[in-house]
Enzyme design. Structure first.
Site, PDB file in Angstrom:
ATOM      1  N   LYS A 115     -11.011 -10.573   3.739  1.00 39.00           N
ATOM      2  CA  LYS A 115     -10.559 -10.096   5.047  1.00 39.00           C
ATOM      3  C   LYS A 115     -11.734  -9.612   5.897  1.00 39.00           C
ATOM      4  O   LYS A 115     -11.750  -9.810   7.120  1.00 39.00           O
ATOM      5  CB  LYS A 115      -9.543  -8.980   4.875  1.00 39.00           C
ATOM      6  CG  LYS A 115      -8.257  -9.473   4.249  1.00 39.00           C
ATOM      7  CD  LYS A 115      -7.192  -8.401   4.308  1.00 39.00           C
ATOM      8  CE  LYS A 115      -5.845  -8.917   3.864  1.00 39.00           C
ATOM      9  NZ  LYS A 115      -5.805  -9.442   2.502  1.00 39.00           N
ATOM     10  N   GLU A 199      -7.430   0.364   9.034  1.00 43.94           N
ATOM     11  CA  GLU A 199      -6.859  -0.135  10.288  1.00 43.94           C
ATOM     12  C   GLU A 199      -5.796   0.827  10.771  1.00 43.94           C
ATOM     13  O   GLU A 199      -5.193   1.544   9.971  1.00 43.94           O
ATOM     14  CB  GLU A 199      -6.176  -1.502  10.058  1.00 43.94           C
ATOM     15  CG  GLU A 199      -7.098  -2.681  10.095  1.00 43.94           C
ATOM     16  CD  GLU A 199      -6.354  -3.996   9.873  1.00 43.94           C
ATOM     17  OE1 GLU A 199      -5.131  -3.999   9.693  1.00 43.94           O
ATOM     18  OE2 GLU A 199      -7.041  -5.036   9.878  1.00 43.94           O
ATOM     19  N   HIS A 234       6.671  -8.280   0.178  1.00 45.29           N
ATOM     20  CA  HIS A 234       5.650  -9.260   0.533  1.00 45.29           C
ATOM     21  C   HIS A 234       5.977 -10.678   0.082  1.00 45.29           C
ATOM     22  O   HIS A 234       5.131 -11.564   0.117  1.00 45.29           O
ATOM     23  CB  HIS A 234       4.271  -8.844   0.006  1.00 45.29           C
ATOM     24  CG  HIS A 234       3.879  -7.487   0.504  1.00 45.29           C
ATOM     25  ND1 HIS A 234       3.531  -7.275   1.816  1.00 45.29           N
ATOM     26  CD2 HIS A 234       3.824  -6.281  -0.103  1.00 45.29           C
ATOM     27  CE1 HIS A 234       3.268  -5.990   1.978  1.00 45.29           C
ATOM     28  NE2 HIS A 234       3.444  -5.363   0.839  1.00 45.29           N
ATOM     29  N   ARG A 291      -4.208 -23.214   3.448  1.00 48.94           N
ATOM     30  CA  ARG A 291      -3.440 -24.194   2.669  1.00 48.94           C
ATOM     31  C   ARG A 291      -2.233 -24.647   3.487  1.00 48.94           C
ATOM     32  O   ARG A 291      -1.942 -24.079   4.535  1.00 48.94           O
ATOM     33  CB  ARG A 291      -2.921 -23.530   1.391  1.00 48.94           C
ATOM     34  CG  ARG A 291      -2.030 -22.327   1.730  1.00 48.94           C
ATOM     35  CD  ARG A 291      -1.309 -21.731   0.546  1.00 48.94           C
ATOM     36  NE  ARG A 291      -0.333 -20.754   0.988  1.00 48.94           N
ATOM     37  CZ  ARG A 291      -0.580 -19.481   1.227  1.00 48.94           C
ATOM     38  NH1 ARG A 291      -1.814 -19.009   1.095  1.00 48.94           N
ATOM     39  NH2 ARG A 291       0.386 -18.664   1.632  1.00 48.94           N
TER      40      ARG A 291
HETATM   41  C1  MV4 Z   1      -0.510  -4.480   8.235  1.00 51.40           C
HETATM   42  C2  MV4 Z   1       0.723  -3.850   8.521  1.00 51.40           C
HETATM   43  C3  MV4 Z   1       0.726  -2.863   9.480  1.00 51.40           C
HETATM   44  N1  MV4 Z   1      -0.412  -2.512  10.111  1.00 51.40           N
HETATM   45  N2  MV4 Z   1      -1.616  -4.107   8.908  1.00 51.40           N
HETATM   46  C4  MV4 Z   1       1.008  -6.957   4.460  1.00 51.40           C
HETATM   47  C5  MV4 Z   1       0.281  -7.979   3.643  1.00 51.40           C
HETATM   48  C6  MV4 Z   1      -0.923  -8.390   4.424  1.00 51.40           C
HETATM   49  N3  MV4 Z   1      -0.838  -9.781   4.709  1.00 51.40           N
HETATM   50  C7  MV4 Z   1      -0.919  -7.550   5.651  1.00 51.40           C
HETATM   51  N4  MV4 Z   1       0.245  -6.735   5.641  1.00 51.40           N
HETATM   52  C8  MV4 Z   1       0.473  -5.812   6.599  1.00 51.40           C
HETATM   53  N5  MV4 Z   1      -0.605  -5.431   7.321  1.00 51.40           N
HETATM   54  C9  MV4 Z   1      -1.544  -3.144   9.804  1.00 51.40           C
HETATM   55  N6  MV4 Z   1      -2.675  -2.767  10.442  1.00 51.40           N
HETATM   56  C10 MV4 Z   1       1.852  -4.253   7.817  1.00 51.40           C
HETATM   57  C11 MV4 Z   1       1.727  -5.224   6.836  1.00 51.40           C
HETATM   58  C12 MV4 Z   1       2.952  -5.546   6.178  1.00 51.40           C
HETATM   59  C13 MV4 Z   1       3.535  -6.819   6.316  1.00 51.40           C
HETATM   60  C14 MV4 Z   1       2.951  -7.827   7.047  1.00 51.40           C
HETATM   61  C15 MV4 Z   1       3.535  -9.052   7.159  1.00 51.40           C
HETATM   62  C16 MV4 Z   1       4.764  -9.292   6.551  1.00 51.40           C
HETATM   63  C17 MV4 Z   1       5.350  -8.323   5.814  1.00 51.40           C
HETATM   64  C18 MV4 Z   1       4.756  -7.071   5.678  1.00 51.40           C
HETATM   65  C19 MV4 Z   1       5.390  -6.104   4.923  1.00 51.40           C
HETATM   66  C20 MV4 Z   1       4.808  -4.877   4.798  1.00 51.40           C
HETATM   67  C21 MV4 Z   1       3.579  -4.613   5.397  1.00 51.40           C
END
Ligand code: MV4
Length: 480
Positions: A115, A199, A234, A291
């Site tokens: 990341k 973040e 997730h 992918r």
């Molecule tokens: C976040 C967020 C809120 N704020 N970043 C979850 C896995 C990873 N791909 C990034 N994720 C998140 N990042 C910030 N700054 C909330 C999530 C997140 C989330 C993101 C996409 C789909 C489902 C989720 C479920 C919980 C948290």
């Protein structure tokens, strides 16, 4: 390309082979001892057993798979999703052996696998990012200063993280030290890389991702968005295209941003750029998946493009013949991931034999399936049986078609997420389009599913009684 090897199993292996077949390309399947009689093995022109059931003794054996590919004079390897699909070392090894990896170059995989490296790669491209830092942090004092600047709540993330692992929400300053320690130790043990960063925490985001395709002639196209907010821990369960909240302007803005992310890492092939969208419809770049994704069919249905065909053409070195202006959204598509999991029992894998397994058919129904009646669901792999996909002229029609298809999907022998899907598609929050990533947590419990099943059983019983009484009347008539 005359022959390709598919380094995968289940529905995606079959999905890829179908397109290869259509293009006149021969297919080679690889399989583990648990998959001897699996449909993907039967579907292929040739098939080779590569090891024992556990994936680290079969589907993850990169060198073994390359060896098979060379022996059978294969031209290219399609990795599908999961397994080796985002393994930069594997992609590199494939190329070193004069085979074509049907996917991006290892460098792009490597950048997007971190990341922090991803943030660094896109920093000169004017991509909206969540407020935060772009380097690893270990000093709690420094972290406190930064957190105060950003404003609580903040989120600690692992650079090497995925699927939410190593993520920690911090509500206020006094938790910061302990949460940071935990995040670092979790990241170290899970990924062997303890780098974490901070973040701003977006509290109720939607997860919207953009499909991109890049060829080796400098063309990068976006194939619009997929809404993937309906997920559980997730794990996505329902996806759709288009998203019901994007305006044409926002869609174009996100599309252009996604193509810039692809450009930033010199991308090749199919990729997905993930964004978070907050309540004010502001969007932020999260990460890029290098992918073909599980949910790619909804994009295929609304654009009319076979993404696997395009992947293969790009891998052959062809330039994409379509232009961005040629791409339009037509209709609406939904996808339900049908897992052999018990929604009444914390979604635990439900193992067993598929005593009954009958797929729904009909207009607007597509099932990307990897199983057949009589088969056992192996315990070794992801328990996804199929993807149930519906397509209609608009969202309402797609929902109606989906509900009918769920009803006409007959599975006995294992519990599945079909009833859970029905719950989602009937839910007011889903129907109104007013939901976020907390949908499942906010609305779902086994009790509501049970209660709904009970109510439906009651209605069915009442109807049966009514019908019985009717029949009695008819039967009595002649005796009068
Ligand atoms: C976040 C967020 C809120 N704020 N970043 C979850 C896995 C990873 N791909 C990034 N994720 C998140 N990042 C910030 N700054 C909330 C999530 C997140 C989330 C993101 C996409 C789909 C489902 C989720 C479920 C919980 C948290």
């Amino acid at each position: 390309m005359k022959k390709i090897l598919i380094a995968n199993r289940g529905e995606i292996a079959i999905r890829v082979m179908q397109t290869a077949q259509k293009m006149g390309i021969k297919t080679v399947a690889v399989y583990s001892e648990a998959d001897r009689n699996a449909p993907h093995v039967k579907f292929a022109d040739e098939a080779v057993c590569i090891g024992k059931a556990p994936s680290n003794q079969s589907y993850l054996l990169g060198s073994k798979i390359i060896e098979v590919a060379k022996k059978l004079h294969v031209d290219g390897i399609h990795p599908g999703y999961g397994f080796l699909s985002e393994n930069a070392d594997f992609a590199e090894e494939v190329e070193k052996n004069d085979l074509i990896f049907i996917g991006p170059k290892s460098r792009a995989i490597r950048i997007m696998g971190s990341k922090l490296a991803a943030k660094d790669a896109v920093k000169n491209y004017n991509i909206p990012m969540v407020p935060g830092i772009d380097e690893a942090i270990t000093d709690v004092k420094k972290a406190k200063v930064i957190a105060k600047e950003i404003g609580f709540p903040i989120l600690i993330k692992a650079s090497a993280g995925g699927g939410g692992k190593g993520m920690r929400v911090v509500e206020d300053e006094k938790e910061l030290g302990s949460q940071m320690e935990r995040a670092i130790s979790e990241a170290t043990s899970a990924f062997g890389d303890g780098s974490v960063f901070i973040e701003k925490y977006v509290t109720s985001p939607r997860h919207i991702e953009i499909q991109v395709m890049a060829d080796s002639h400098g063309n990068i196209l976006y194939f619009f968005e997929r809404e993937c907010s309906i997920q559980r821990r997730h794990q996505k369960v329902v996806e759709e295209a288009p998203s019901s909240i994007l305006t044409p302007e926002l869609r174009e803005e996100m599309g252009v941003a996604a193509t810039k992310v692809a450009k930033a890492c010199d991308y090749l092939g199919a990729g997905t750029v993930e964004f978070l969208m907050d309540a004010d419809h502001k969007f932020y770049f999260l990460e890029m998946n290098t992918r073909l994704q599980v949910e790619h069919p909804v994009t295929e249905l609304i654009t009319g493009v076979d993404l696997v065909e395009l992947q293969i053409k790009i891998a052959r070195g062809e330039a994409m013949s379509i232009k961005q202006e040629d791409l339009h959204i037509n209709g609406h598509a939904l996808e339900l991931r049908v897992y052999a999991e018990d929604p009444l029992n914390d979604f635990l894998p439900s193992v067993g034999t598929l005593e009954t397994y009958k797929l729904p058919t009909g207009k607007g129904v597509r099932v990307d399936n990897g199983f057949e009646e009589g088969m056992e669901v192996p315990i070794y792999y992801d328990p996804m049986l199929s993807k149930l996909i519906s397509y209609g002229k608009d969202r309402d029609e797609a929902i109606q078609i989906m509900l009918k298809a769920i009803e006409n999907y007959y599975i006995e022998g294992v519990q599945t997420t079909l009833p859970f899907g029905k719950f989602v598609f009937e839910h007011e929050a889903f129907r109104s389009g007013n939901f976020d990533t907390h949908f499942v947590k906010n609305y779902y419990s086994p009790e509501v599913l049970n209660k709904k099943a009970e109510e439906e059983a009651k209605i069915a019983a009442e109807l049966a009684v009514k019908q019985y009484l009717q029949d009695q009347k008819i039967l009595r008539l002649p005796t009068k």
